[in-house]
Design a protein around this motif. Structure first.
Motif, short mmCIF file in Angstrom:
data_model
loop_
_atom_site.label_atom_id
_atom_site.label_comp_id
_atom_site.label_asym_id
_atom_site.label_seq_id
_atom_site.Cartn_x
_atom_site.Cartn_y
_atom_site.Cartn_z
N MET A 132 -49.12 -1.22 -4.67
CA MET A 132 -49.72 0.09 -4.40
C MET A 132 -48.61 1.11 -4.14
N ALA A 133 -48.59 2.17 -4.96
CA ALA A 133 -47.57 3.19 -4.81
C ALA A 133 -48.05 4.28 -3.85
N THR A 134 -47.14 5.14 -3.39
CA THR A 134 -47.53 6.26 -2.53
C THR A 134 -48.00 7.45 -3.38
N VAL A 135 -47.92 7.31 -4.70
CA VAL A 135 -48.43 8.32 -5.63
C VAL A 135 -49.17 7.60 -6.74
N LYS A 136 -49.93 8.35 -7.55
CA LYS A 136 -50.61 7.69 -8.67
C LYS A 136 -49.63 7.50 -9.83
N LEU A 137 -49.89 6.49 -10.65
CA LEU A 137 -49.06 6.22 -11.82
C LEU A 137 -49.74 6.83 -13.04
N TRP A 138 -49.01 7.61 -13.80
CA TRP A 138 -49.60 8.31 -14.95
C TRP A 138 -49.83 7.37 -16.13
N THR A 139 -50.99 7.51 -16.75
CA THR A 139 -51.27 6.76 -17.98
C THR A 139 -50.65 7.52 -19.16
N ASP A 140 -50.62 6.86 -20.31
CA ASP A 140 -50.10 7.53 -21.51
C ASP A 140 -50.94 8.77 -21.85
N GLU A 141 -52.24 8.69 -21.61
CA GLU A 141 -53.11 9.83 -21.93
C GLU A 141 -52.76 11.03 -21.03
N GLN A 142 -52.58 10.76 -19.75
CA GLN A 142 -52.23 11.86 -18.84
C GLN A 142 -50.87 12.45 -19.20
N ALA A 143 -49.93 11.58 -19.52
CA ALA A 143 -48.58 12.06 -19.88
C ALA A 143 -48.62 12.91 -21.16
N ALA A 144 -49.45 12.51 -22.10
CA ALA A 144 -49.50 13.24 -23.38
C ALA A 144 -50.05 14.65 -23.19
N ALA A 145 -50.79 14.86 -22.11
CA ALA A 145 -51.42 16.17 -21.89
C ALA A 145 -50.54 17.14 -21.12
N ASP A 146 -49.36 16.68 -20.66
CA ASP A 146 -48.46 17.55 -19.89
C ASP A 146 -47.16 17.68 -20.67
N PRO A 147 -46.87 18.89 -21.18
CA PRO A 147 -45.71 19.04 -22.07
C PRO A 147 -44.38 18.56 -21.48
N ARG A 148 -44.13 18.86 -20.18
CA ARG A 148 -42.85 18.45 -19.60
C ARG A 148 -42.75 16.93 -19.50
N VAL A 149 -43.85 16.30 -19.04
CA VAL A 149 -43.84 14.85 -18.91
C VAL A 149 -43.76 14.20 -20.29
N LYS A 150 -44.53 14.75 -21.24
CA LYS A 150 -44.52 14.19 -22.60
C LYS A 150 -43.11 14.23 -23.21
N ALA A 151 -42.40 15.34 -22.98
CA ALA A 151 -41.06 15.47 -23.55
C ALA A 151 -40.13 14.39 -23.00
N VAL A 152 -40.22 14.13 -21.71
CA VAL A 152 -39.36 13.09 -21.12
C VAL A 152 -39.77 11.71 -21.63
N PHE A 153 -41.07 11.43 -21.63
CA PHE A 153 -41.52 10.11 -22.09
C PHE A 153 -41.11 9.89 -23.57
N ASP A 154 -41.25 10.92 -24.38
CA ASP A 154 -40.84 10.79 -25.78
C ASP A 154 -39.34 10.47 -25.88
N ASP A 155 -38.55 11.15 -25.05
CA ASP A 155 -37.11 10.92 -25.12
C ASP A 155 -36.74 9.53 -24.61
N ILE A 156 -37.41 9.08 -23.57
CA ILE A 156 -37.16 7.71 -23.07
C ILE A 156 -37.42 6.71 -24.19
N ARG A 157 -38.54 6.89 -24.88
CA ARG A 157 -38.88 5.96 -25.97
C ARG A 157 -37.86 6.01 -27.09
N ALA A 158 -37.37 7.22 -27.41
CA ALA A 158 -36.41 7.36 -28.51
C ALA A 158 -35.06 6.74 -28.12
N VAL A 159 -34.59 7.06 -26.92
CA VAL A 159 -33.27 6.58 -26.49
C VAL A 159 -33.28 5.06 -26.30
N ARG A 160 -34.34 4.53 -25.73
CA ARG A 160 -34.39 3.08 -25.48
C ARG A 160 -34.94 2.29 -26.67
#
Lengths: 135, 135, 135, 135, 135, 135
Positions: free
Chosen positions: E1-29
């Protein structure tokens, strides 16, 4: 799983010293909820009484900094000590005292930055500037 | 005695990357004083640039909590990490930002109390209450 | 969930180095129970052998302080290092060696007080008194 | 160099709250020596009074474990917290209470061994054995 | 149990700043897997962006020491900080980068030995040899 | 100022157990220099012998990772434990084994980044991904 048993309300009600502390916690915090920290300390009435006296004095009496700021400092210390329970309980307490998502975000920024610079200052053994002296 | 040499102003002036950071520190802090932390990091321009960028962003841009509160949290983390240099530099910074003796006293109270309850919660391995969940 | 697999008795019996250590643990502790710490170290026979040799020497050979006192010190260090596993295993060991509820209570008092004063001494950067010198 | 000034006997004598604590320290410890820890806390009379009350209760009232054992645990916690001042002051206190070179040697053995196994248990994230449960 | 909620892929895709980071993580790794650390930081886009920028720079750009060595150092620091999550994630990362069982075993040896000698050096407050000076 | 006396070469030469360890340190390290760590441990021959045996085994016998990598990990652990002496002695050792300024700079980067992300993962209590399981 704790290293001691957690006292139920029934067990606490049957022990005058524990009952007195639990009653006071409920009165001071204006809530019926007693979290596990106090239920574990109930096994050691001396530790329970002294610890609650300190928490009551430091966190609930009027002072400066304000109560929310104190919770933010508490979270900073607890995270650095890697105290799982305390991070959870004081993050919940900070939210109850009005911590906004923006304040939580900046708190995390400060904790991360301090951890970053602490590790550099220690790895480099930087000598303290004489300008910092209070004398 | 540091594990690296501390750069003088003359040495810093001769290295464009270090000079740029030192100039910016002086401008942002409105002071000519460059403390030893930055003089030590000057040996590693990459670390110097990234660390100053983070400090500038987190500690000098407008935000919430306010700058003094951030220093109090910083001191809490630094004391817990046993970082001699950081305790000194951020206590001096907190005073420069207006920390009163009363605030210092209550800060010490919170740090001591958090350390006290952190150690108990860890020594007792208290399970996190489900009431703390954010879900 | 560990970062390595935990060895079963069958797996341990099939590896001469691991079997020798597990046999010796059982003989020295006069118990058939092998706790997960040793089952995890079995993946690294060098670390397993050296660690058990140190534990056997320090914790099981006659000496001063007595075995229970050593467990109390062990708990103090383990809680301060925030080692979940070690707090559990050494609290169990201390109970097996006769730790009473009163001793547990006072142990918690000392751990909490030391954490409290440690954090103050570090936050205040108190200079060491020359009277403490052994020279 | 401390982050606060250290009070002289003259300054302490002029402040009733500080004087009362210093007088009690001298009476309880049967010694005229007031070490720097208390001289630093004198700037914060609230912290001074509460900290001394805890030290007096935990370290000077009769109990179990005995006073020397408590000092050994205190040293273990203080070394793990990397508290320079506390390691010095409590090693001196342990010697004053009769710690022999043999006890010091075995204390160091336990501190080193606990630090060794703590780091392994954490690096391997070993799951707690259900046999350790108190329920 | 975290002290914050964990974002799903759907939630991340709907937020441009989060989406940009997640996309870059996937590309770099070069992997579609986004671990919980980033899903938690998504609540604080500022912290998310700055933390990923640092991880990308330090752990993924060419340099010396090599990427596996950096993971070994990372595990050493994380175990010492008692960071459960980080020990797991970086042990997995080290294995993905080729850490052999022999290297893991010797890494544990170094972590345990350093913890052992660190605790002794601090418990004895050994003065730094002048021979270590860089001046 | 140490909490014990530091042995001179003359004192060490007069004690067979200490002399044997000092002779072996000189032979293995191919240097006449005995640093203060060993001069302090000489007061506790048991601790001296076992600690040197571990250091000799882990840090001087052929293995993987290579000796310089082991020193870098050692520095990471020592900085995180806030061990002043160990940071100095192992930074000197790493330089003697060929650590370049670039490697030192990237080591500092990794230590700072790990400290940064460790503090975030702990402050957020991020749950371990099941993908990290070794089972």
């Amino acid at each position: 799983m704790a290293t001691v048993k957690l006292w139920t309300d029934e067990q606490a009600a049957a022990d005058p010293r524990v009952k007195a502390v639990f009653d006071d916690i409920r009165a001071v915090r204006k809530s019926d909820f007693i979290n596990n920290f106090w239920r574990a300390l109930a096994n050691q009435p001396d530790v329970l009484e002294r610890t609650w006296a300190s928490v009551r004095k430091v966190m609930f009496e009027p002072g400066a900094p304000d109560p929310l700021t104190k919770e933010l400092i508490y979270i900073g210390v607890s995270a650095t000590n890697a105290c799982t329970y305390c991070v959870h309980s004081h993050t919940a307490a900070a939210r109850a005292k009005g911590m906004t998502p923006q304040q939580h975000s900046e708190l995390l920024d400060v904790i991360a930055l301090a951890s970053h610079t602490n590790s550099l200052a220690t790895a480099l053994q930087i000598p303290v500037d004489t300008e910092f002296s209070v004398e």
